[in-house]
Structures are given as structure tokens and as C-alpha cells.
Scaffold this motif. Structure first.
Motif, mmCIF file in Angstrom:
data_model
loop_
_atom_site.group_PDB
_atom_site.id
_atom_site.type_symbol
_atom_site.label_atom_id
_atom_site.label_comp_id
_atom_site.label_asym_id
_atom_site.label_seq_id
_atom_site.Cartn_x
_atom_site.Cartn_y
_atom_site.Cartn_z
ATOM 1 N N ALA A 1 51.802 7.927 1.779
ATOM 2 C CA ALA A 1 51.480 6.433 2.395
ATOM 3 C C ALA A 1 52.943 5.835 2.964
ATOM 4 C CB ALA A 1 51.390 5.571 1.213
ATOM 5 N N LYS A 2 53.992 6.191 2.329
ATOM 6 C CA LYS A 2 55.264 5.598 3.002
ATOM 7 C C LYS A 2 55.727 6.513 4.257
ATOM 8 C CE LYS A 2 60.274 5.743 1.926
ATOM 9 N NZ LYS A 2 61.560 6.142 1.281
ATOM 10 N N ALA A 3 55.395 7.857 4.307
ATOM 11 C CA ALA A 3 55.511 8.558 5.793
ATOM 12 C C ALA A 3 54.539 7.962 6.771
ATOM 13 C CB ALA A 3 55.200 10.017 5.831
ATOM 14 N N GLU A 4 53.221 7.781 6.299
ATOM 15 C CA GLU A 4 52.245 6.954 7.554
ATOM 16 C C GLU A 4 52.833 5.657 7.872
ATOM 17 O OE1 GLU A 4 48.502 6.898 5.452
ATOM 18 O OE2 GLU A 4 47.983 9.138 5.432
ATOM 19 N N ALA A 5 53.413 4.777 6.868
ATOM 20 C CA ALA A 5 53.893 3.572 7.173
ATOM 21 C C ALA A 5 55.096 3.705 8.221
ATOM 22 C CB ALA A 5 54.297 2.696 5.958
ATOM 23 N N GLN A 6 55.821 4.517 7.921
ATOM 24 C CA GLN A 6 57.184 4.944 8.811
ATOM 25 C C GLN A 6 56.715 5.287 10.376
ATOM 26 O OE1 GLN A 6 59.439 7.504 6.574
ATOM 27 N NE2 GLN A 6 60.938 5.860 5.731
ATOM 28 N N ALA A 7 55.484 6.036 10.293
ATOM 29 C CA ALA A 7 55.027 6.618 11.531
ATOM 30 C C ALA A 7 54.370 5.440 12.312
ATOM 31 C CB ALA A 7 54.044 7.642 11.235
ATOM 32 N N GLU A 8 53.807 4.511 11.641
ATOM 33 C CA GLU A 8 53.381 3.441 12.130
ATOM 34 C C GLU A 8 54.195 2.425 12.693
ATOM 35 O OE1 GLU A 8 50.024 -0.142 11.159
ATOM 36 O OE2 GLU A 8 50.040 1.618 9.936
ATOM 37 N N VAL A 9 55.208 2.361 12.069
ATOM 38 C CA VAL A 9 56.555 1.345 12.194
ATOM 39 C C VAL A 9 56.971 2.146 13.610
ATOM 40 C CG1 VAL A 9 58.756 0.638 11.844
ATOM 41 C CG2 VAL A 9 56.594 0.516 10.112
ATOM 42 N N GLU A 10 57.284 3.147 13.336
ATOM 43 C CA GLU A 10 57.791 3.914 14.779
ATOM 44 C C GLU A 10 57.032 3.906 15.943
ATOM 45 O OE1 GLU A 10 60.800 5.923 16.960
ATOM 46 O OE2 GLU A 10 60.949 4.924 14.866
ATOM 47 N N ARG A 11 55.552 4.099 15.810
ATOM 48 C CA ARG A 11 54.643 3.949 16.949
ATOM 49 C C ARG A 11 54.933 2.450 17.322
ATOM 50 N NH1 ARG A 11 51.076 6.889 13.791
ATOM 51 N NH2 ARG A 11 50.116 5.027 13.225
ATOM 52 N N TYR A 12 54.728 1.317 16.690
ATOM 53 C CA TYR A 12 54.806 0.051 17.084
ATOM 54 C C TYR A 12 56.095 -0.353 17.759
ATOM 55 C CZ TYR A 12 54.839 -4.967 16.956
ATOM 56 O OH TYR A 12 54.921 -6.367 16.999
ATOM 57 N N ARG A 13 57.134 0.342 17.276
ATOM 58 C CA ARG A 13 58.577 0.030 17.778
ATOM 59 C C ARG A 13 58.654 0.618 19.210
ATOM 60 N NH1 ARG A 13 62.847 2.328 18.999
ATOM 61 N NH2 ARG A 13 62.227 4.483 18.166
ATOM 62 N N LEU A 14 57.820 1.754 19.337
ATOM 63 C CA LEU A 14 57.900 2.497 20.805
ATOM 64 C C LEU A 14 57.084 1.696 21.668
ATOM 65 C CD1 LEU A 14 58.020 6.158 19.828
ATOM 66 C CD2 LEU A 14 59.683 4.824 20.820
ATOM 67 N N GLU A 15 56.044 1.054 21.209
ATOM 68 C CA GLU A 15 55.177 0.366 22.090
ATOM 69 C C GLU A 15 55.635 -0.878 22.480
ATOM 70 O OE1 GLU A 15 50.977 -2.358 21.321
ATOM 71 O OE2 GLU A 15 51.245 -0.159 20.245
ATOM 72 N N GLN A 16 56.461 -1.569 21.502
ATOM 73 C CA GLN A 16 57.123 -2.793 21.888
ATOM 74 C C GLN A 16 58.250 -2.511 22.838
ATOM 75 O OE1 GLN A 16 56.057 -5.964 20.963
ATOM 76 N NE2 GLN A 16 54.395 -4.987 20.328
ATOM 77 N N GLU A 17 59.090 -1.406 22.604
ATOM 78 C CA GLU A 17 60.170 -1.138 23.468
ATOM 79 C C GLU A 17 59.651 -0.721 25.089
ATOM 80 O OE1 GLU A 17 63.901 -0.386 24.568
ATOM 81 O OE2 GLU A 17 63.351 -0.960 22.814
ATOM 82 N N ARG A 18 58.485 0.012 24.960
ATOM 83 C CA ARG A 18 57.987 0.284 26.302
ATOM 84 C C ARG A 18 57.444 -1.305 26.951
ATOM 85 N NH1 ARG A 18 55.118 4.104 24.796
ATOM 86 N NH2 ARG A 18 53.352 3.032 24.047
ATOM 87 N N ASP A 19 56.691 -2.021 26.303
ATOM 88 C CA ASP A 19 56.479 -3.233 26.834
ATOM 89 C C ASP A 19 57.794 -4.030 27.246
ATOM 90 O OD1 ASP A 19 53.848 -2.735 26.368
ATOM 91 O OD2 ASP A 19 53.770 -3.934 24.628
ATOM 92 N N PHE A 20 58.759 -4.032 26.666
ATOM 93 C CA PHE A 20 59.767 -4.629 26.942
ATOM 94 C C PHE A 20 60.676 -4.072 28.247
ATOM 95 C CE2 PHE A 20 64.579 -4.799 26.778
ATOM 96 C CZ PHE A 20 64.814 -6.205 26.972
ATOM 97 N N GLN A 21 60.476 -2.985 28.331
ATOM 98 C CA GLN A 21 61.080 -2.292 29.543
ATOM 99 C C GLN A 21 60.385 -2.479 30.615
ATOM 100 O OE1 GLN A 21 63.846 -0.427 29.603
ATOM 101 N NE2 GLN A 21 64.468 -0.607 27.691
ATOM 102 N N GLN A 22 59.048 -2.515 30.513
ATOM 103 C CA GLN A 22 57.945 -2.952 31.595
ATOM 104 C C GLN A 22 58.179 -4.411 31.949
ATOM 105 O OE1 GLN A 22 54.192 -1.981 30.256
ATOM 106 N NE2 GLN A 22 54.193 0.158 30.838
ATOM 107 N N LYS A 23 58.610 -5.209 31.365
ATOM 108 C CA LYS A 23 58.538 -6.651 31.478
ATOM 109 C C LYS A 23 60.153 -7.042 32.171
ATOM 110 C CE LYS A 23 55.762 -8.555 28.154
ATOM 111 N NZ LYS A 23 55.383 -9.052 26.767
ATOM 112 N N GLN A 24 60.992 -6.073 31.517
ATOM 113 C CA GLN A 24 62.383 -6.209 32.104
ATOM 114 C C GLN A 24 62.528 -5.607 33.579
ATOM 115 O OE1 GLN A 24 65.314 -3.768 30.095
ATOM 116 N NE2 GLN A 24 67.049 -5.307 30.551
ATOM 117 N N GLN A 25 61.841 -4.611 33.595
ATOM 118 C CA GLN A 25 61.771 -4.009 34.950
ATOM 119 C C GLN A 25 61.100 -4.885 36.080
ATOM 120 O OE1 GLN A 25 63.376 -1.443 35.656
ATOM 121 N NE2 GLN A 25 62.974 -0.848 37.798
#
Length: 118
Positions: free
Chosen positions: A36-60
């Protein structure tokens, strides 16, 4: 006595099986928690990457529009500098002639405060 010994043996075996079941349950619980901890970390990482991608697009997008404005300001600045240089080139000859005329055309005069010695 034999039945008593046999009863004790059965109790010991039952206690041993119960301890094994408890141990196995604890191991399964530990595995589930790690999974469960590994799955939660993977989900957090996916969310972080998604937010980072959205931020980069908005910034661009924001910087892209600013880049257009920046290019326009740069173009206006170049035009103004060229206009100033053109004006300076046109007036340079006239200013130089006037300065040389004032420096070279000396008219000797007495200063108004000068008094002749009697």
C-alpha cells in the motif's frame, strides 16, 4: 496420566499452530502495508508529474505571450534608436559648423569692466 500428557501435547500443538497463524497474519499485514505504501508513493509521484506538466504548459503559455510582447518592445526600441541616430547624423554637421564658427570667429573687444589706467 497418559491422557493428561496427551491433552497437554494437544494444547501445546494448538498453541503452536495459533502462534504460526498469528505470525503469518502479521507477515501478511506487513506485506500489505508495504504494498500500500509503494502504491501510494507511485500515485503521489504520478500526481506530482501531472501537476508539474500542467505548470510547465501554463508557464510556457504565459511566457509565450510575454515573448511576443518582448519581441514587440525590442522592435520598437530598435526603431527609436535608429530614429535618434538619424537625427544625430542630420544635426551633427550643423552643430559642428556652429561650434567651429564660434571658436574660430573671434572678435576682439574690451571687457565692459576694464578701465583704462589714467
Amino acid at each position: 496420566m497418559a491422557s493428561q500428557s496427551q491433552g497437554i501435547q494437544q494444547l501445546l500443538q494448538a498453541e503452536k499452530r495459533a502462534a504460526e497463524k498469528v505470525s503469518e497474519a502479521r507477515k501478511r499485514k506487513g506485506r500489505r502495508l508495504r504494498q500500500a505504501k509503494a502504491e501510494a508513493q507511485a500515485e503521489v509521484e504520478r500526481y506530482r508529474l501531472e501537476q508539474e506538466r500542467d505548470f510547465q504548459q501554463k508557464q510556457q503559455a504565459a511566457l509565450g505571450s510575454q515573448g511576443h510582447v518582448c519581441a514587440e518592445v525590442e522592435l520598437q526600441t530598435c526603431r527609436r534608436v535608429q530614429a535618434m541616430q538619424g537625427g544625430q547624423d542630420r544635426g551633427k554637421d550643423r552643430v559642428l559648423r556652429r561650434l567651429l564658427g564660434l571658436v574660430c570667429d573671434v572678435r576682439p573687444q574690451l571687457h565692459p569692466n576694464y578701465r583704462l589706467a589714467a
